[in-house]
Structure formats: C-alpha cells, structure tokens
Design a protein around this motif. Sequence first.
Motif, PDB file in Angstrom:
ATOM      1  N   LEU A 124       0.828  -1.209   0.000  1.00 29.97           N
ATOM      2  CA  LEU A 124       0.000   0.000   0.000  1.00 29.97           C
ATOM      3  C   LEU A 124       0.862   1.259   0.000  1.00 29.97           C
ATOM      4  O   LEU A 124       0.553   2.253  -0.679  1.00 29.97           O
ATOM      5  CB  LEU A 124      -0.938  -0.010   1.211  1.00 29.97           C
ATOM      6  N   GLY A 125       1.969   1.227   0.765  1.00 30.40           N
ATOM      7  CA  GLY A 125       2.869   2.375   0.792  1.00 30.40           C
ATOM      8  C   GLY A 125       3.508   2.635  -0.563  1.00 30.40           C
ATOM      9  O   GLY A 125       3.641   3.784  -0.983  1.00 30.40           O
ATOM     10  N   ARG A 167       3.380   5.085   4.798  1.00 32.84           N
ATOM     11  CA  ARG A 167       4.796   4.716   4.797  1.00 32.84           C
ATOM     12  C   ARG A 167       5.386   4.770   6.206  1.00 32.84           C
ATOM     13  O   ARG A 167       6.226   3.943   6.573  1.00 32.84           O
ATOM     14  CB  ARG A 167       5.578   5.626   3.845  1.00 32.84           C
ATOM     15  N   LEU A 168       4.927   5.747   7.006  1.00 33.70           N
ATOM     16  CA  LEU A 168       5.378   5.797   8.397  1.00 33.70           C
ATOM     17  C   LEU A 168       4.938   4.550   9.158  1.00 33.70           C
ATOM     18  O   LEU A 168       5.720   3.956   9.917  1.00 33.70           O
ATOM     19  CB  LEU A 168       4.816   7.040   9.099  1.00 33.70           C
ATOM     20  N   VAL A 223       9.030  10.581  17.332  1.00 36.57           N
ATOM     21  CA  VAL A 223       9.648  10.559  16.000  1.00 36.57           C
ATOM     22  C   VAL A 223       8.584  10.652  14.916  1.00 36.57           C
ATOM     23  O   VAL A 223       8.728  11.394  13.935  1.00 36.57           O
ATOM     24  CB  VAL A 223      10.500   9.285  15.818  1.00 36.57           C
ATOM     25  N   GLY A 224       7.484   9.916  15.077  1.00 36.87           N
ATOM     26  CA  GLY A 224       6.410   9.939  14.091  1.00 36.87           C
ATOM     27  C   GLY A 224       5.767  11.305  13.962  1.00 36.87           C
ATOM     28  O   GLY A 224       5.472  11.765  12.851  1.00 36.87           O
ATOM     29  N   MET A 259       0.141   6.802  13.792  1.00 36.76           N
ATOM     30  CA  MET A 259       0.608   5.780  12.858  1.00 36.76           C
ATOM     31  C   MET A 259       1.888   5.112  13.369  1.00 36.76           C
ATOM     32  O   MET A 259       2.061   3.891  13.255  1.00 36.76           O
ATOM     33  CB  MET A 259       0.845   6.388  11.482  1.00 36.76           C
ATOM     34  N   ALA A 260       2.787   5.917  13.943  1.00 35.27           N
ATOM     35  CA  ALA A 260       4.030   5.364  14.483  1.00 35.27           C
ATOM     36  C   ALA A 260       3.746   4.445  15.672  1.00 35.27           C
ATOM     37  O   ALA A 260       4.344   3.369  15.802  1.00 35.27           O
ATOM     38  CB  ALA A 260       4.966   6.497  14.899  1.00 35.27           C
ATOM     39  N   THR A 261       2.826   4.871  16.547  1.00 30.15           N
ATOM     40  CA  THR A 261       2.499   4.077  17.738  1.00 30.15           C
ATOM     41  C   THR A 261       1.875   2.743  17.349  1.00 30.15           C
ATOM     42  O   THR A 261       2.260   1.683  17.866  1.00 30.15           O
ATOM     43  CB  THR A 261       1.546   4.864  18.657  1.00 30.15           C
ATOM     44  N   LEU A 262       0.909   2.775  16.434  1.00 36.50           N
ATOM     45  CA  LEU A 262       0.307   1.524  15.959  1.00 36.50           C
ATOM     46  C   LEU A 262       1.361   0.629  15.316  1.00 36.50           C
ATOM     47  O   LEU A 262       1.422  -0.578  15.578  1.00 36.50           O
ATOM     48  CB  LEU A 262      -0.800   1.826  14.947  1.00 36.50           C
ATOM     49  N   GLY A 263       2.191   1.230  14.476  1.00 33.17           N
ATOM     50  CA  GLY A 263       3.186   0.449  13.762  1.00 33.17           C
ATOM     51  C   GLY A 263       4.203  -0.208  14.664  1.00 33.17           C
ATOM     52  O   GLY A 263       4.597  -1.355  14.441  1.00 33.17           O
TER      53      GLY A 263
END
Length: 393
Positions: free
Chosen positions: A210-211, A220-221, A280-281, A299-303
Amino acid sequence: MTKTRQIRYIIFLKDVLILALTCFGGPQVHLTMFLDRLVRKHNYISEAEILELQALCQVLPGPTSTQTITAIGFRLGGPSLAYLTLLVWVLPGTILMTLAALGVSFVGEANLINITRFIKPMGVAFIIFATYAIGSKVIKTKTSVVLMLFAAIAAYIFHSPYITPIWILLGGLATSLKFGQQEKMEKQPIKIEWGNFFIWLGVLLFAVVLGKLTHSLPIRLFENFYRNGSLAFGGGHILKPLLYNEFVEFKHYLSPDEFLSGVALVEVAPGPVFSISAFVGALSMRNWGMGGEILGSAMATLGIFLPGIFLIFFVIRFWEQLKKYRGIRASLEGINAASTGLTAAAALSLFQPMATDVVANLTVIFTLILLQTRLVPTYLIILGGLFLGWVIA
C-alpha cells in the motif's frame, strides 16, 4: 463473566494504569515494579511465571515490557483483557511524547536538552538498580554467572543490534543442555494456532504494498515503524539506533539534536521506552501542521506496538505445552542470565560518557540510594530531576 471476575479485571486495569504512570527506565526496571504490584501485592501471577514470560518476550522482537504485561492480561482474561491492557499501558507515555513533539518548536532544542540534563544519569541509575534487583533473583549458578559476564563483555565491546538476540539465544542454548536436571513432565503434541502469525505477516506485506502504491506519508510511516518493531530484539535500547539510522541519518525527518532530546524525554515519560516512536512519528509529519503531527504519532504508535503483540499472542497460546519440554525450561536460566549481562552493559555504556562529570556521578549515586531505600516514589524522583533541570534552564 461473573461479577467477581469483572471486578478483578477492573482492579487489574487500574493497577496497569498506575504502572503506566509510574514505570520508568526500560524492561528490567519495569519488571521490578511488575513484581511489586502484580505479584506481591495482588498475586495475579506467580514470580516464577512472570520471570518465564519476561524471558519468553526477550526472545521475541518488540517491546519486552509491553509484551509481558499484555501476556499477563491474556492469562487473566483472554484477548479482550489483553488488548485493554495494551491500551492502558501504552496511552500515557504516548500522549506525553506526542505533546513533547508538539512542544519542540515552542520550547526549543537547547532548552529541552538543559531541562532533561539530570534525566540521563537518573536513567543510568535505574538500569543499574534493575540489573542488581533482577540479577539477585535469576543468577544462582556458576553457569549463569559466566553467561552474564560473557554477555556483558560482548555487548560492551560490540555495539550491534544483533548482539542482543544472539546472546539471548546462545544463553538459552547453553543452559538447555542441562535439561537432565529438570523434572520430567507429561508431554502432549504441540498444537500451534497460526492465526496471529499470519496476521503479523499479512499486515507487514499489506503495508509495504500500500505504501508503494499510494506514496502516502502516513502509510509509509506505519510500514517503517511496523518493520522496525518486527526487527527490534531487546527492547528500547535496540530500537533507538534503528530509528536514528532510518529517520535521522537516512530520511532526515529529524535533526540529531531533536532525536537526542526525544531520547532524554522518553526517560521522563512513564511506560514503554518504545513510546519514543510517537515523538519521531509526530516530528516526521510536522509539515502537515498539528493535525499531521498527531496523525504521525498515531501511525508510528500503531506500527511499533502491533507486531510484538501479534507475535506474543501467537506464542503464548502454545507456551504452556512448549515449556513442558525440559530443554525449554532449562533454557530460561541462560536467557535470564544473558539478559542481565546485556542490561549491565547498557548501564556501563550509558555511564561512560558522564564518568568524569561530578554532577552526573552524584546524581547516579543519590538516585541509587533513593531506589534502594524506597524513601521516594519513582515518579517523584524523575519529576524532581526534571524540576532541577527546568530551574537551571
């Protein structure tokens, strides 16, 4: 669900929230606080069981403390309680690190570094204390002493993210050979439920595709952090260089000073060290405005947290069957010994740059005294250091 069980789950989640607000310093420090509240105070799980879970989580990639406390929630109430545990544990630190990212442009990098000047030596003290506290529980044989020393020396000499999984696996392999000392247990064929493993792999592949197709920065993040969360063996100390290489050196989303400020601030934030990903995100999407920073943090936390949780949910379902094998049970001694040595090496590496700083040395010593005597709660120690830094700044 009976009313008694429901009340017990609510009390458990309240304890998780208290830990989420008061745990500082990484997985080994967190484990000492888990033992105090979840074992000694409320007896949700035995000391042997929580040490087993911690050892298991150290073998898997992802945030060790988060996986451990989520696995305890799974043991008590299944997947529903486990996901609630994850949310309660992660949210406070993530919110604070997101607010820190939003405040970078307002406060300024120089002021942030000054405000957090006492936090790093305090963090070193927390790690030293955790090494002693956990080591006194798991280092009981000559073999474990040797493995601890070798792991510490290797990690101190070779600064590589691969050292952690290599030595944890080597430690486990070394003591698994002592399986003859373990009691025989009746074994049954291991039944593996592959669902969570395929979810982990499917999300990774879907995010990559998808990214590539959309070139969307939020997607992408998510993929970047999900990939790093799938590779980070050994907790936050391993995650930090991975994030630095990708988001500072390669993609230039953050400056080195901004990243170092985040590293210092995550020592102030309670809960998992992996919450630095929110910082960072958020800064990676600062050009999108405040809404973009909040989206980047989410998005960063989920990832970063999802891969480790999918993997522990995959393994925990057949762990009880797996640990009936004597070699597996015997390996836990080596895993815990290697982990203690790696933690000691982290403390030494972090202390070395400040070895000639009198103020930092006094801060470490004073913090160790407070931790040993238990005269002051952990969160007050951190807040006191932050206040002193603010006064000087």
